[in-house]
Design a protein around this motif. Structure first.
Motif, PDB file in Angstrom:
ATOM      1  N   SER A  44     -39.534 109.347  61.511  1.00  8.86           N
ATOM      2  CA  SER A  44     -38.409 110.433  61.997  1.00  8.86           C
ATOM      3  C   SER A  44     -37.711 109.645  62.979  1.00  8.86           C
ATOM      4  O   SER A  44     -37.964 108.978  63.617  1.00  8.86           O
ATOM      5  N   LEU A  45     -36.306 109.687  62.594  1.00 13.84           N
ATOM      6  CA  LEU A  45     -35.352 109.101  63.559  1.00 13.84           C
ATOM      7  C   LEU A  45     -34.237 110.028  63.835  1.00 13.84           C
ATOM      8  O   LEU A  45     -34.049 110.785  63.176  1.00 13.84           O
ATOM      9  N   GLN A  46     -33.866 109.687  65.130  1.00 12.05           N
ATOM     10  CA  GLN A  46     -32.716 110.340  65.613  1.00 12.05           C
ATOM     11  C   GLN A  46     -31.607 109.398  66.227  1.00 12.05           C
ATOM     12  O   GLN A  46     -32.028 108.450  66.602  1.00 12.05           O
ATOM     13  N   GLY A  47     -30.247 109.434  66.090  1.00 10.72           N
ATOM     14  CA  GLY A  47     -29.375 108.719  66.456  1.00 10.72           C
ATOM     15  C   GLY A  47     -28.027 108.956  66.075  1.00 10.72           C
ATOM     16  O   GLY A  47     -27.518 109.975  65.997  1.00 10.72           O
ATOM     17  N   LYS A  48     -27.250 108.028  66.262  1.00 10.14           N
ATOM     18  CA  LYS A  48     -25.933 107.962  65.783  1.00 10.14           C
ATOM     19  C   LYS A  48     -25.392 107.101  65.009  1.00 10.14           C
ATOM     20  O   LYS A  48     -25.911 105.701  64.864  1.00 10.14           O
ATOM     21  N   ILE A  49     -24.613 107.247  64.203  1.00  8.50           N
ATOM     22  CA  ILE A  49     -24.075 106.451  62.792  1.00  8.50           C
ATOM     23  C   ILE A  49     -22.660 106.468  62.872  1.00  8.50           C
ATOM     24  O   ILE A  49     -21.850 107.377  63.171  1.00  8.50           O
ATOM     25  N   PHE A  61     -23.842 112.343  64.751  1.00  9.78           N
ATOM     26  CA  PHE A  61     -25.147 112.167  64.935  1.00  9.78           C
ATOM     27  C   PHE A  61     -26.051 112.598  63.684  1.00  9.78           C
ATOM     28  O   PHE A  61     -25.660 113.420  63.048  1.00  9.78           O
ATOM     29  N   PHE A  62     -27.385 111.969  63.708  1.00  7.46           N
ATOM     30  CA  PHE A  62     -28.268 112.128  62.784  1.00  7.46           C
ATOM     31  C   PHE A  62     -29.553 112.422  63.267  1.00  7.46           C
ATOM     32  O   PHE A  62     -30.030 111.858  64.148  1.00  7.46           O
ATOM     33  N   THR A  63     -30.309 113.105  62.292  1.00  4.87           N
ATOM     34  CA  THR A  63     -31.639 113.298  62.162  1.00  4.87           C
ATOM     35  C   THR A  63     -32.284 112.825  61.053  1.00  4.87           C
ATOM     36  O   THR A  63     -31.939 113.652  60.011  1.00  4.87           O
ATOM     37  N   TRP A  64     -33.138 112.041  60.705  1.00  4.54           N
ATOM     38  CA  TRP A  64     -33.560 111.689  59.618  1.00  4.54           C
ATOM     39  C   TRP A  64     -35.183 111.876  59.602  1.00  4.54           C
ATOM     40  O   TRP A  64     -35.936 111.240  60.234  1.00  4.54           O
ATOM     41  N   VAL A  65     -35.774 112.420  58.683  1.00  5.64           N
ATOM     42  CA  VAL A  65     -37.179 112.669  58.433  1.00  5.64           C
ATOM     43  C   VAL A  65     -37.363 112.172  56.990  1.00  5.64           C
ATOM     44  O   VAL A  65     -37.125 112.650  55.914  1.00  5.64           O
ATOM     45  N   GLN A  67     -40.709 111.291  54.562  1.00  2.68           N
ATOM     46  CA  GLN A  67     -41.934 111.379  54.015  1.00  2.68           C
ATOM     47  C   GLN A  67     -42.247 110.751  52.320  1.00  2.68           C
ATOM     48  O   GLN A  67     -41.797 111.428  51.464  1.00  2.68           O
ATOM     49  N   GLN A  68     -42.773 109.392  52.741  1.00  6.76           N
ATOM     50  CA  GLN A  68     -42.858 108.724  51.404  1.00  6.76           C
ATOM     51  C   GLN A  68     -41.600 108.789  50.698  1.00  6.76           C
ATOM     52  O   GLN A  68     -40.686 108.143  51.201  1.00  6.76           O
ATOM     53  N   ASP A  69     -41.374 109.300  49.373  1.00  7.38           N
ATOM     54  CA  ASP A  69     -39.963 109.302  48.695  1.00  7.38           C
ATOM     55  C   ASP A  69     -39.248 110.712  48.723  1.00  7.38           C
ATOM     56  O   ASP A  69     -38.413 110.831  48.182  1.00  7.38           O
ATOM     57  N   GLU A  70     -39.594 111.302  49.814  1.00  5.42           N
ATOM     58  CA  GLU A  70     -38.835 112.529  50.196  1.00  5.42           C
ATOM     59  C   GLU A  70     -37.941 112.486  51.505  1.00  5.42           C
ATOM     60  O   GLU A  70     -38.618 111.871  52.331  1.00  5.42           O
ATOM     61  N   PHE A  71     -36.868 113.021  51.546  1.00  2.00           N
ATOM     62  CA  PHE A  71     -36.221 113.149  52.883  1.00  2.00           C
ATOM     63  C   PHE A  71     -35.304 114.116  53.037  1.00  2.00           C
ATOM     64  O   PHE A  71     -34.855 114.586  52.247  1.00  2.00           O
ATOM     65  N   ASP A  72     -35.074 114.239  54.319  1.00  2.00           N
ATOM     66  CA  ASP A  72     -34.093 115.308  54.983  1.00  2.00           C
ATOM     67  C   ASP A  72     -33.408 114.499  56.014  1.00  2.00           C
ATOM     68  O   ASP A  72     -33.810 113.800  57.002  1.00  2.00           O
ATOM     69  N   ILE A  73     -31.943 114.612  56.002  1.00  2.38           N
ATOM     70  CA  ILE A  73     -31.202 113.985  56.918  1.00  2.38           C
ATOM     71  C   ILE A  73     -30.050 115.011  57.304  1.00  2.38           C
ATOM     72  O   ILE A  73     -29.463 116.016  56.400  1.00  2.38           O
ATOM     73  N   GLU A  74     -29.825 115.325  58.453  1.00  6.58           N
ATOM     74  CA  GLU A  74     -28.904 116.298  59.088  1.00  6.58           C
ATOM     75  C   GLU A  74     -28.119 115.753  59.751  1.00  6.58           C
ATOM     76  O   GLU A  74     -28.324 114.508  60.831  1.00  6.58           O
ATOM     77  N   LEU A  75     -26.609 115.747  59.629  1.00  3.88           N
ATOM     78  CA  LEU A  75     -25.605 115.042  60.359  1.00  3.88           C
ATOM     79  C   LEU A  75     -24.690 115.962  60.920  1.00  3.88           C
ATOM     80  O   LEU A  75     -24.575 116.971  60.389  1.00  3.88           O
ATOM     81  N   SER A  76     -24.230 115.923  62.168  1.00  2.60           N
ATOM     82  CA  SER A  76     -23.318 116.672  62.736  1.00  2.60           C
ATOM     83  C   SER A  76     -22.364 115.952  63.751  1.00  2.60           C
ATOM     84  O   SER A  76     -22.827 114.890  64.254  1.00  2.60           O
ATOM     85  N   GLY A  77     -21.486 116.609  64.284  1.00  2.00           N
ATOM     86  CA  GLY A  77     -20.480 115.970  65.161  1.00  2.00           C
ATOM     87  C   GLY A  77     -20.975 116.512  66.461  1.00  2.00           C
ATOM     88  O   GLY A  77     -22.158 116.967  66.683  1.00  2.00           O
ATOM     89  N   ILE A  78     -20.024 116.390  67.489  1.00  2.00           N
ATOM     90  CA  ILE A  78     -20.377 116.740  68.870  1.00  2.00           C
ATOM     91  C   ILE A  78     -20.670 118.194  69.104  1.00  2.00           C
ATOM     92  O   ILE A  78     -19.862 119.159  68.298  1.00  2.00           O
ATOM     93  N   LEU A  79     -21.788 118.673  69.734  1.00  2.71           N
ATOM     94  CA  LEU A  79     -22.287 120.092  69.810  1.00  2.71           C
ATOM     95  C   LEU A  79     -22.599 120.895  68.459  1.00  2.71           C
ATOM     96  O   LEU A  79     -22.572 121.934  68.321  1.00  2.71           O
ATOM     97  N   GLY A  80     -22.936 119.822  67.506  1.00  4.81           N
ATOM     98  CA  GLY A  80     -23.455 120.406  66.306  1.00  4.81           C
ATOM     99  C   GLY A  80     -22.432 120.800  65.175  1.00  4.81           C
ATOM    100  O   GLY A  80     -22.617 121.327  64.334  1.00  4.81           O
ATOM    101  N   VAL A  81     -21.011 120.497  65.701  1.00  6.49           N
ATOM    102  CA  VAL A  81     -19.913 120.783  64.886  1.00  6.49           C
ATOM    103  C   VAL A  81     -19.967 120.218  63.495  1.00  6.49           C
ATOM    104  O   VAL A  81     -20.283 118.787  63.441  1.00  6.49           O
TER     105      VAL A  81
END
Length: 193
Positions: A44-49, A61-65, A67-81
């Motif tokens: 699980s990673l969090q950071g900025k790209i 900003f990103f959050t990347w989880v 699990q083997q061959d499966e993944f979920d990535i959430e990207l957002s701007g400032i304040l989740g926009v």
């Protein structure tokens, strides 16, 4: 908002920073199944790209989880926009954002092509963030602590940098240089693992 969907896809594709010091190039060995731990691709990673191409630039900003061959990535701007959600299982990758709606493809590379019009070895990023080459053809440069600081593979140069004695990188810069001298550059800063 459209930029965020492009960054989402690019996130899966690249990163790194050039370090100076003692370097050597080695040819990696193909990993043995018995040497690959079962949890190798669980993280699980969090950071900025940040992404810069000849035609655009921006960051998210990103959050990347993973699990083997499966993944979920959430990207957002400032304040989740401008949230963009990317999910993948073997054979199906989806991108969903308010701006683009739902985009589906069989591979992350195909999804990137559909969303941005350019190609990158996105699936390699799973290995690169773990300081591992993605292929046996990679050229690897290491520092004095035997940590990889650069991978050159599939037309990309990936520079990795580390905090102090850490064995996993906190920053990756991915570069794809064209004959014209222009380049695609992706900078990924990992703030939490």
């Amino acid at each position: 908002m459209r930029i965020f969907s492009k960054f989402s896809l690019i996130l899966m594709a690249t990163s790194t920073l050039v370090l100076t010091g003692c370097q050597r190039y080695t040819q990696p060995q193909a990993p043995s199944v018995s040497k690959t731990p079962a949890a190798a691709n669980n993280f699980s990673l969090q950071g900025k790209i940040g992404v810069k191409t000849p035609g655009q630039s921006g960051s998210a900003f990103f959050t990347w989880v993973q699990q083997q061959d499966e993944f979920d990535i959430e990207l957002s701007g400032i304040l989740g926009v401008g949230k963009t959600q990317i999910s993948g299982t073997p054979g199906q990758v989806t991108l969903n954002s308010a701006k683009t709606g739902l985009i589906q493809a069989a591979t992350p590379e195909e999804l990137l092509q559909r969303a941005t019009g350019w190609q990158a070895p996105i699936t390699h990023l799973v290995d690169w963030v773990q300081a591992k080459p993605a292929t046996t053809q990679a050229k690897i440069s290491k520092d004095g602590q035997n940590r990889p600081i650069q991978f050159v593979e599939d037309g990309w140069t990936v520079d990795l940098s580390y905090n102090d004695q850490a064995q996993l990188p906190n920053k990756l810069i991915l570069k794809q240089t064209f004959e014209s001298g222009q380049e695609n550059r992706i900078t990924m800063v990992i703030q939490n693992r």
